[in-house]
Design a protein around this motif. Structure first.
Motif, mmCIF file in Angstrom:
data_model
loop_
_atom_site.group_PDB
_atom_site.id
_atom_site.type_symbol
_atom_site.label_atom_id
_atom_site.label_comp_id
_atom_site.label_asym_id
_atom_site.label_seq_id
_atom_site.Cartn_x
_atom_site.Cartn_y
_atom_site.Cartn_z
ATOM 1 N N LEU A 371 0.725 -1.240 0.119
ATOM 2 C CA LEU A 371 -0.023 0.021 0.024
ATOM 3 C C LEU A 371 0.909 1.288 0.112
ATOM 4 O O LEU A 371 0.336 2.384 -0.723
ATOM 5 C CB LEU A 371 -0.798 0.075 1.338
ATOM 6 C CG LEU A 371 -1.886 -1.005 1.208
ATOM 7 C CD1 LEU A 371 -2.912 -1.087 2.549
ATOM 8 C CD2 LEU A 371 -2.915 -0.996 -0.117
ATOM 9 N N ARG A 372 2.031 1.262 0.719
ATOM 10 C CA ARG A 372 2.768 2.374 0.730
ATOM 11 C C ARG A 372 3.585 2.742 -0.809
ATOM 12 O O ARG A 372 3.740 3.777 -1.235
ATOM 13 C CB ARG A 372 3.928 2.054 1.815
ATOM 14 C CG ARG A 372 3.715 1.759 3.090
ATOM 15 C CD ARG A 372 3.013 3.146 4.150
ATOM 16 N NE ARG A 372 2.923 2.730 5.437
ATOM 17 C CZ ARG A 372 1.994 3.367 5.962
ATOM 18 N NH1 ARG A 372 1.148 4.376 5.449
ATOM 19 N NH2 ARG A 372 1.583 3.149 7.397
ATOM 20 N N ASP A 373 3.857 1.487 -1.353
ATOM 21 C CA ASP A 373 4.299 1.606 -2.707
ATOM 22 C C ASP A 373 3.443 2.184 -3.825
ATOM 23 O O ASP A 373 3.539 3.000 -4.668
ATOM 24 C CB ASP A 373 4.791 0.229 -3.182
ATOM 25 C CG ASP A 373 6.245 -0.255 -2.628
ATOM 26 O OD1 ASP A 373 6.846 0.508 -2.279
ATOM 27 O OD2 ASP A 373 6.432 -1.525 -2.658
ATOM 28 N N CYS A 374 2.058 1.783 -3.579
ATOM 29 C CA CYS A 374 0.969 2.328 -4.213
ATOM 30 C C CYS A 374 0.615 3.782 -4.153
ATOM 31 O O CYS A 374 0.640 4.508 -4.989
ATOM 32 C CB CYS A 374 -0.393 1.655 -3.823
ATOM 33 S SG CYS A 374 -1.936 2.348 -4.665
ATOM 34 N N LEU A 375 0.882 4.511 -2.702
ATOM 35 C CA LEU A 375 0.723 5.681 -2.470
ATOM 36 C C LEU A 375 1.879 6.404 -2.949
ATOM 37 O O LEU A 375 1.759 7.641 -3.219
ATOM 38 C CB LEU A 375 0.216 5.871 -0.963
ATOM 39 C CG LEU A 375 -0.826 5.274 -0.504
ATOM 40 C CD1 LEU A 375 -0.899 5.465 0.980
ATOM 41 C CD2 LEU A 375 -2.088 6.087 -0.982
ATOM 42 N N ARG A 376 2.942 5.724 -3.179
ATOM 43 C CA ARG A 376 4.237 6.697 -3.587
ATOM 44 C C ARG A 376 4.002 6.851 -5.141
ATOM 45 O O ARG A 376 4.211 7.871 -5.523
ATOM 46 C CB ARG A 376 5.433 5.549 -3.386
ATOM 47 C CG ARG A 376 6.758 6.257 -3.799
ATOM 48 C CD ARG A 376 7.925 5.563 -3.593
ATOM 49 N NE ARG A 376 7.891 4.063 -3.907
ATOM 50 C CZ ARG A 376 7.724 3.575 -4.916
ATOM 51 N NH1 ARG A 376 8.108 4.394 -6.186
ATOM 52 N NH2 ARG A 376 7.550 2.496 -5.140
ATOM 53 N N ILE A 377 3.361 6.002 -5.791
ATOM 54 C CA ILE A 377 2.892 6.530 -7.359
ATOM 55 C C ILE A 377 1.686 7.275 -7.323
ATOM 56 O O ILE A 377 1.662 7.684 -8.486
ATOM 57 C CB ILE A 377 3.074 5.132 -8.033
ATOM 58 C CG1 ILE A 377 1.930 4.250 -7.816
ATOM 59 C CG2 ILE A 377 4.569 4.675 -8.203
ATOM 60 C CD1 ILE A 377 1.755 3.047 -8.736
ATOM 61 N N ASP A 378 0.984 7.063 -6.453
ATOM 62 C CA ASP A 378 -0.338 7.676 -6.373
ATOM 63 C C ASP A 378 -0.896 8.151 -5.077
ATOM 64 O O ASP A 378 -1.670 7.418 -4.448
ATOM 65 C CB ASP A 378 -1.408 6.690 -7.138
ATOM 66 C CG ASP A 378 -2.873 7.354 -7.313
ATOM 67 O OD1 ASP A 378 -2.888 8.493 -6.963
ATOM 68 O OD2 ASP A 378 -3.959 6.830 -7.553
ATOM 69 N N PRO A 379 -0.491 9.136 -4.787
ATOM 70 C CA PRO A 379 -0.461 9.805 -3.261
ATOM 71 C C PRO A 379 -1.864 9.673 -2.654
ATOM 72 O O PRO A 379 -2.151 9.629 -1.278
ATOM 73 C CB PRO A 379 0.252 10.976 -3.316
ATOM 74 C CG PRO A 379 1.066 11.037 -4.236
ATOM 75 C CD PRO A 379 0.479 10.029 -5.263
ATOM 76 N N GLU A 380 -2.902 9.931 -3.750
ATOM 77 C CA GLU A 380 -4.190 10.056 -3.156
ATOM 78 C C GLU A 380 -5.233 9.011 -3.500
ATOM 79 O O GLU A 380 -6.382 9.225 -3.443
ATOM 80 C CB GLU A 380 -4.749 11.469 -3.758
ATOM 81 C CG GLU A 380 -4.189 12.643 -3.265
ATOM 82 C CD GLU A 380 -4.639 13.952 -3.916
ATOM 83 O OE1 GLU A 380 -5.710 13.920 -4.551
ATOM 84 O OE2 GLU A 380 -4.059 15.214 -3.817
ATOM 85 N N ASN A 381 -4.442 7.800 -3.693
ATOM 86 C CA ASN A 381 -5.271 7.010 -3.884
ATOM 87 C C ASN A 381 -6.252 6.352 -2.730
ATOM 88 O O ASN A 381 -5.930 6.103 -1.807
ATOM 89 C CB ASN A 381 -4.470 5.474 -4.447
ATOM 90 C CG ASN A 381 -5.142 4.398 -4.919
ATOM 91 O OD1 ASN A 381 -5.652 3.488 -4.224
ATOM 92 N ND2 ASN A 381 -5.163 4.094 -6.049
ATOM 93 N N LYS A 382 -7.536 6.403 -3.097
ATOM 94 C CA LYS A 382 -8.673 6.172 -2.216
ATOM 95 C C LYS A 382 -8.786 4.907 -1.450
ATOM 96 O O LYS A 382 -8.811 4.569 -0.356
ATOM 97 C CB LYS A 382 -10.057 6.573 -2.810
ATOM 98 C CG LYS A 382 -11.378 6.620 -1.705
ATOM 99 C CD LYS A 382 -12.541 7.156 -2.337
ATOM 100 C CE LYS A 382 -13.705 6.983 -1.338
ATOM 101 N NZ LYS A 382 -14.929 7.262 -2.053
ATOM 102 N N THR A 383 -8.465 3.821 -2.311
ATOM 103 C CA THR A 383 -8.479 2.341 -2.177
ATOM 104 C C THR A 383 -7.514 2.175 -0.893
ATOM 105 O O THR A 383 -7.803 1.565 0.060
ATOM 106 C CB THR A 383 -8.446 1.388 -3.382
ATOM 107 O OG1 THR A 383 -9.483 1.909 -4.090
ATOM 108 C CG2 THR A 383 -8.891 -0.007 -2.721
ATOM 109 N N ALA A 384 -6.315 2.588 -1.280
ATOM 110 C CA ALA A 384 -5.007 2.456 -0.739
ATOM 111 C C ALA A 384 -5.125 3.067 0.919
ATOM 112 O O ALA A 384 -4.784 2.392 1.985
ATOM 113 C CB ALA A 384 -3.674 2.689 -1.228
ATOM 114 N N LEU A 385 -5.882 4.164 0.850
ATOM 115 C CA LEU A 385 -5.944 4.987 2.116
ATOM 116 C C LEU A 385 -6.861 4.338 2.864
ATOM 117 O O LEU A 385 -6.807 4.134 4.262
ATOM 118 C CB LEU A 385 -6.339 6.287 1.755
ATOM 119 C CG LEU A 385 -5.104 7.476 1.242
ATOM 120 C CD1 LEU A 385 -5.720 8.591 0.611
ATOM 121 C CD2 LEU A 385 -4.131 7.417 2.175
#
Length: 446
Positions: A371-385
């Motif tokens: 999830l941190r890797d996902c947010l690194r490329i897409d900081p506002e990703n709702k699903t990850a957050l």
């Protein structure tokens, strides 16, 4: 005879009212107050105080179950004999006005002494014994560096024994140590941030360290030395860039210096000189310079896997390339933007799918990493957050377990394992400062 008998009965009936009237006074209508005057009369449990303008107040100085201390009796008797003016204070309880303080020539008598008598002396002795026992524990905790427990014990002592001098002094020493400890934590965090190139945040931490412990000369010198090292490093980079005619990059380096030292004369002069040289260039030369800077930044951010920032830099470079009629470069950069966008989309899906599988398996560490890797490329990703928020309790439980395992490994001098454990802690909770500081501490020990 009957006439005198009747008058006597009337006087008996009126006497309590007269006494009550004699005690009534506007100054005694509140819950507490004070009155300046001399003692005119004293009984076994009351005194009568008369002011200079002849107002009188009756105050109770002894209650049931208490005995007035000899020293207070002596003080009151001396005041009555000398007719010396003193200040008497009272507190109202159960519709009675109790003497709560006597001050003669500005020297107060303890309210507890005035009201307490023998029971007060016994209570005081008991309090001193309890205070002494707690103080021994507090001093032991202080010597072991456990300042929080030592402070709690001192505060407990001073709640029921406010004049216990040893506890007051130890509390002052603990306050100083706690401030030094807090300042040191800010200093270590600043060093960590500076090492990551986050100099503005580091500057804030340095400032916090100095304000927390302003009298620590050694820390002030350490901060000054570190700032001077950083300024020297960035000034050298800026000068090299300036000499290579990379003026915008040079100005950026000097701005870094000004972020941590606003009035640095070298940096201010460097920016001034850079601006003068830029003004001498033609508009197209400046556009070319901006294009090259944006393009270099885009490639750098892509290598760091900061894909969204790389896309933004490429888009800026496209604008400048268009002005320079670099059609081939524009075409290349647009294809790069498209490729990175596809990469972000596919990577986002891979990270989220993988995170969901780890969540189902209750593997909170690997779930958090994905999830941190996902947010690194897409900081506002709702699903990850949302996933991070939903599983925060489990992640924090795993974080605490790994942190303790790191401490255990550190205690056994297994520094590599300790660092590994604490790095895992930061994956679960990047804001867990203790782990960051311990990693640095262990690295220095290796």
């Amino acid at each position: 005879m009957k006439k005198y008998s009747r008058m006597l009965k009337i006087m008996v009936l009126l006497l309590p009212a007269v006494c009550l009237f004699g005690q009534a006074n506007d100054k005694l209508t509140g819950l507490e107050g004070s009155f300046k005057g001399t003692i005119m009369a004293m009984s076994k449990s009351r005194i009568q105080v008369t002011s200079t303008d002849n107002d009188s107040i009756i105050l109770i100085y002894k209650d049931e179950g208490y005995y007035i201390p000899d020293n207070i009796v002596t003080k009151l008797e001396e005041l009555r004999a000398s007719k010396e003016v003193a200040r008497f204070s009272w507190a109202r309880r159960n519709k009675k006005h109790y003497l709560s303080d006597v001050a003669v020539k500005g020297q107060p008598a303890e309210p507890q002494e005035v009201m307490g008598g023998k029971k007060y002396e016994e209570d005081k002795k008991s309090k001193d014994v309890q205070s002494s026992e707690l103080y021994i524990k507090a001093f032991g905790a202080y010597n072991n560096g456990n300042y929080t427990d030592a402070m709690s014990l001192c505060q407990a002592i001073l709640v029921f024994n406010p004049k216990y001098t040893l506890a007051k002094k130890l509390k002052e020493d603990i306050d100083k140590k706690l401030k030094q400890k807090e300042a040191k934590a800010h200093l270590e965090k600043a060093v960590l941030l500076a090492g990551e190139g986050k100099l503005l945040e580091a500057s804030g931490e340095w400032q916090m360290a100095l304000s927390t412990s302003p009298d620590d000369a050694d820390m002030a010198r350490e901060i000054k030395k570190k700032k001077e090292e950083i300024i020297e490093e960035h000034n050298k980079k800026a000068m090299d860039l300036f000499n290579e005619d990379k003026l915008i990059e040079a100005a950026a380096e000097w701005n870094v210096i000004l972020a941590i030292e606003k009035e640095d004369p070298v940096a201010k002069k460097g920016i001034e000189t850079t601006n003068k040289r830029l003004n001498n260039y033609s508009s197209m030369e400046r556009v070319k310079m901006e294009y090259e800077t944006s393009l270099a930044a885009a490639k750098k951010e892509y290598d760091r896997k900061n894909y969204l920032t790389a896309i933004q830099d490429y888009q800026t470079a496209v604008k400048f390339a268009s002005k320079l009629n670099k059609e081939k470069d524009v075409s290349y950069m647009l294809s790069e933007i498209k490729r990175i966008e596809n990469l972000v989309e596919s990577s986002r899906k891979v990270y989220l799918d993988s995170a969901s599988r780890f969540a189902d398996a209750k593997d909170w560490l690997n779930m958090s990493k994905e999830l941190r890797d996902c947010l690194r490329i897409d900081p506002e990703n709702k699903t990850a957050l949302e996933l991070l928020s939903a599983h925060q309790p489990e992640m924090f439980e795993a974080r605490d377990k790994l942190y303790l395992e790191g401490l255990e490994a550190y205690g056994k001098e297994d520094l590599d394992t300790a660092i590994l454990k604490w790095n895992s802690v930061l994956i679960l909770d990047p804001s867990f400062e203790k782990a960051s500081l311990n990693i640095k501490k262990a690295a220095r020990k290796k």
